[in-house]
Design a protein around this motif. Structure first.
Motif, PDB file in Angstrom:
ATOM      1  N   GLY A 141       0.846  -1.279   0.064  1.00 36.61           N
ATOM      2  CA  GLY A 141      -0.225   0.152   0.085  1.00 36.61           C
ATOM      3  C   GLY A 141       0.762   1.270   0.013  1.00 36.61           C
ATOM      4  N   LEU A 142       0.939   1.946  -0.951  1.00 33.64           N
ATOM      5  CA  LEU A 142       1.815   3.286  -1.254  1.00 33.64           C
ATOM      6  C   LEU A 142       0.770   4.530  -1.414  1.00 33.64           C
ATOM      7  CD1 LEU A 142       4.433   4.814  -1.729  1.00 33.64           C
ATOM      8  CD2 LEU A 142       4.327   3.748  -4.172  1.00 33.64           C
ATOM      9  N   ASN A 143       1.037   5.465  -0.504  1.00 35.18           N
ATOM     10  CA  ASN A 143       0.198   6.473  -0.499  1.00 35.18           C
ATOM     11  C   ASN A 143       0.886   7.545  -1.593  1.00 35.18           C
ATOM     12  OD1 ASN A 143      -1.155   5.489   1.503  1.00 35.18           O
ATOM     13  ND2 ASN A 143       0.156   6.755   3.327  1.00 35.18           N
ATOM     14  N   VAL A 144       0.276   7.585  -2.848  1.00 39.25           N
ATOM     15  CA  VAL A 144       0.534   8.422  -3.848  1.00 39.25           C
ATOM     16  C   VAL A 144      -0.159   9.867  -3.708  1.00 39.25           C
ATOM     17  CG1 VAL A 144       0.844   8.528  -6.387  1.00 39.25           C
ATOM     18  CG2 VAL A 144       0.892   6.366  -5.314  1.00 39.25           C
ATOM     19  N   ASN A 145      -1.324  10.114  -4.071  1.00 37.48           N
ATOM     20  CA  ASN A 145      -1.838  11.248  -4.127  1.00 37.48           C
ATOM     21  C   ASN A 145      -2.925  11.197  -3.024  1.00 37.48           C
ATOM     22  OD1 ASN A 145      -0.435  12.059  -6.462  1.00 37.48           O
ATOM     23  ND2 ASN A 145      -1.942  10.846  -7.508  1.00 37.48           N
ATOM     24  N   LEU A 146      -2.655  10.612  -1.948  1.00 37.12           N
ATOM     25  CA  LEU A 146      -3.706  10.385  -0.721  1.00 37.12           C
ATOM     26  C   LEU A 146      -3.519  11.665  -0.014  1.00 37.12           C
ATOM     27  CD1 LEU A 146      -5.434   8.534   0.869  1.00 37.12           C
ATOM     28  CD2 LEU A 146      -3.463   7.925   2.067  1.00 37.12           C
ATOM     29  N   ASP A 147      -4.666  12.200   0.472  1.00 34.91           N
ATOM     30  CA  ASP A 147      -4.745  13.344   1.392  1.00 34.91           C
ATOM     31  C   ASP A 147      -4.936  12.936   2.728  1.00 34.91           C
ATOM     32  OD1 ASP A 147      -5.139  15.694   2.803  1.00 34.91           O
ATOM     33  OD2 ASP A 147      -7.079  16.156   2.012  1.00 34.91           O
ATOM     34  N   VAL A 148      -3.954  12.825   3.393  1.00 37.30           N
ATOM     35  CA  VAL A 148      -3.749  12.041   4.765  1.00 37.30           C
ATOM     36  C   VAL A 148      -4.711  12.772   5.739  1.00 37.30           C
ATOM     37  CG1 VAL A 148      -1.878  10.654   4.380  1.00 37.30           C
ATOM     38  CG2 VAL A 148      -1.583  12.850   5.464  1.00 37.30           C
ATOM     39  N   SER A 149      -4.935  14.046   5.515  1.00 35.60           N
ATOM     40  CA  SER A 149      -5.702  15.085   6.376  1.00 35.60           C
ATOM     41  C   SER A 149      -6.986  14.584   6.522  1.00 35.60           C
ATOM     42  CB  SER A 149      -5.309  16.433   6.195  1.00 35.60           C
ATOM     43  OG  SER A 149      -6.080  16.862   5.118  1.00 35.60           O
ATOM     44  N   SER A 150      -7.581  14.017   5.651  1.00 33.20           N
ATOM     45  CA  SER A 150      -8.927  13.505   5.590  1.00 33.20           C
ATOM     46  C   SER A 150      -9.051  11.994   6.324  1.00 33.20           C
ATOM     47  CB  SER A 150      -9.402  13.450   4.304  1.00 33.20           C
ATOM     48  OG  SER A 150      -8.885  12.822   3.509  1.00 33.20           O
ATOM     49  N   TYR A 151      -7.967  11.678   6.913  1.00 26.08           N
ATOM     50  CA  TYR A 151      -8.038  10.268   7.751  1.00 26.08           C
ATOM     51  C   TYR A 151      -7.703  10.862   9.215  1.00 26.08           C
ATOM     52  CZ  TYR A 151      -9.379   8.093   3.656  1.00 26.08           C
ATOM     53  OH  TYR A 151      -9.941   7.651   2.111  1.00 26.08           O
ATOM     54  N   PRO A 152      -8.429  11.010  10.065  1.00 24.95           N
ATOM     55  CA  PRO A 152      -7.932  11.342  11.516  1.00 24.95           C
ATOM     56  C   PRO A 152      -7.124   9.996  11.974  1.00 24.95           C
ATOM     57  CG  PRO A 152     -10.325  11.696  11.340  1.00 24.95           C
ATOM     58  CD  PRO A 152      -9.936  11.105  10.043  1.00 24.95           C
ATOM     59  N   GLU A 153      -7.544   8.959  11.602  1.00 25.79           N
ATOM     60  CA  GLU A 153      -6.775   7.833  12.402  1.00 25.79           C
ATOM     61  C   GLU A 153      -5.368   7.730  11.991  1.00 25.79           C
ATOM     62  OE1 GLU A 153      -9.380   7.440  10.136  1.00 25.79           O
ATOM     63  OE2 GLU A 153     -10.889   6.375  11.104  1.00 25.79           O
ATOM     64  N   ILE A 154      -4.928   8.261  10.782  1.00 26.40           N
ATOM     65  CA  ILE A 154      -3.626   8.184  10.358  1.00 26.40           C
ATOM     66  C   ILE A 154      -3.036   9.548  10.112  1.00 26.40           C
ATOM     67  CG2 ILE A 154      -3.544   5.807   9.359  1.00 26.40           C
ATOM     68  CD1 ILE A 154      -3.890   7.135   6.676  1.00 26.40           C
ATOM     69  N   SER A 155      -3.555  10.774  10.200  1.00 27.40           N
ATOM     70  CA  SER A 155      -3.278  11.933   9.801  1.00 27.40           C
ATOM     71  C   SER A 155      -1.924  12.445  10.388  1.00 27.40           C
ATOM     72  CB  SER A 155      -4.379  13.066   9.858  1.00 27.40           C
ATOM     73  OG  SER A 155      -4.616  13.182  11.279  1.00 27.40           O
ATOM     74  N   SER A 156      -1.655  11.775  11.782  1.00 29.83           N
ATOM     75  CA  SER A 156      -0.401  12.365  12.401  1.00 29.83           C
ATOM     76  C   SER A 156       0.787  11.534  12.184  1.00 29.83           C
ATOM     77  CB  SER A 156      -0.879  12.473  13.928  1.00 29.83           C
ATOM     78  OG  SER A 156      -1.057  11.166  14.431  1.00 29.83           O
ATOM     79  N   ILE A 157       0.274  10.136  11.694  1.00 35.47           N
ATOM     80  CA  ILE A 157       1.503   9.346  11.453  1.00 35.47           C
ATOM     81  C   ILE A 157       1.795   8.974  10.054  1.00 35.47           C
ATOM     82  CG2 ILE A 157       1.162   8.162  13.590  1.00 35.47           C
ATOM     83  CD1 ILE A 157       0.154   5.925  11.341  1.00 35.47           C
ATOM     84  N   ALA A 158       0.989   9.654   9.009  1.00 34.22           N
ATOM     85  CA  ALA A 158       1.260   8.998   7.681  1.00 34.22           C
ATOM     86  C   ALA A 158       1.327  10.211   6.889  1.00 34.22           C
ATOM     87  CB  ALA A 158      -0.156   8.384   7.179  1.00 34.22           C
ATOM     88  N   THR A 159       2.126   9.937   5.489  1.00 33.46           N
ATOM     89  CA  THR A 159       2.254  11.045   4.586  1.00 33.46           C
ATOM     90  C   THR A 159       2.111  10.172   3.139  1.00 33.46           C
ATOM     91  OG1 THR A 159       3.898  12.674   3.789  1.00 33.46           O
ATOM     92  CG2 THR A 159       4.933  10.527   4.388  1.00 33.46           C
ATOM     93  N   SER A 160       2.099  11.097   2.139  1.00 30.81           N
ATOM     94  CA  SER A 160       1.880  10.404   0.793  1.00 30.81           C
ATOM     95  C   SER A 160       3.077  11.351  -0.143  1.00 30.81           C
ATOM     96  CB  SER A 160       0.590  10.869   0.267  1.00 30.81           C
ATOM     97  OG  SER A 160       0.310  12.354   0.125  1.00 30.81           O
TER      98      SER A 160
END
Ligand code: ATP
Length: 248
Positions: A141-160
């Protein structure tokens, strides 16, 4: 549906690419195909995953068409199995460098981080029959154009990739680059070259104090070594050593 990816220069990985708009899980689908005997290098790709999962059934988040969600069937020997996991994370590190000129690191056992945030996760599952290895399925699972801020569960730990580079990426370009890097490394695994030695310098966990869930307990200690079989050896506060396998 089988698709053709233009300009894909690989020998094994991606010799057949099965692309679906939506699947419950690329992992489950690829595993089923592997059990039915498909050849190695078959890629199962989807735009949306309704039951995407990471290790131990943890949820994997991806908005439709934002990410690379795929699983690849490999048929390695039992001895090559740890290297399949390694080639998963290392191929992502190489692909991110080639596509965006961005350095990423590997958090043991199988996360890829940019600036400390998770940009990709890898999952490996194997099919054993009468103690013989039938197949290894590698999921990415590779975050390419994912807007991580719309996922509160991961917004603080994830990037794209898009968040890091400040621009969107063409998913076919990302896919092509990733499959080529995987293929190059898989050729090396097949020639019994030392992929571990190439992977290890990218693993940022060495020398850090980490907490790892192992079976029912949690182990904490200084990451003293990461071993060719993919396991990690921790030095506990009391000085004792404990080695934990990737799958735990
Ligand atoms: P950890 O990330 O804590 O080391 P893990 O390696 O077991 O755990 P994975 O199996 O790779 O995790 O993936 C599941 C976890 O990854 C989820 O629990 C969530 O914290 C995180 N996650 C889910 N979706 C994404 C995503 N799109 N990007 C980054 N992280 C995600």
């Amino acid at each position: 549906m089988e698709i053709v990816l233009n300009d894909l220069h690989t020998t094994i990985v991606g010799r057949s690419i099965l692309h679906y708009p939506s699947l419950p899980s690329t992992m489950d689908f690829a595993k089923k195909l592997a059990g039915e005997g498909v050849g190695e290098g078959v890629v199962v790709l989807c735009d949306e995953q309704t039951e995407g999962r990471g290790r131990q059934g943890r949820k994997w988040f991806a908005s439709p068409s934002s990410s690379i969600l795929l699983s690849v069937v490999f048929r390695p020997t039992l001895g090559q199995l740890p290297q399949i996991n390694m080639l998963g994370s290392l191929s992502i590190v190489h692909a991110i460098e080639r596509l965006a000129g961005i350095k990423s690191t590997i958090k043991w056992p199988n996360d890829v981080l940019v600036d400390g945030s998770k940009v990709a996760g890898i999952l490996m599952e194997s099919i054993l029959q009468a103690e013989a290895l039938q197949a290894a399925i590698l999921g990415v699972g590779l975050n390419v154009n994912l807007d991580v801020s719309s996922y509160p569960e991961i917004s603080s730990i994830a990037t794209s990739l898009s968040a890091q580079a400040g621009r969107d990426f063409n998913r076919d370009d990302v896919l092509r680059t990733l499959l080529e890097e995987m293929d190059t490394l898989y050729q090396a695994v097949k020639r019994n070259e030392d992929v571990y030695r190439r992977w290890l310098p990218h693993v940022e966990t060495l020398g850090k104090t980490v907490r790892i869930k192992s079976g029912q307990s949690v182990e904490e200690g200084l990451a003293q070594s990461i071993n060719p079989d993919g396991s990690i050896t921790l030095r506990r506060a009391d000085g004792s050593l404990v080695t934990i396998a990737t799958g735990e």
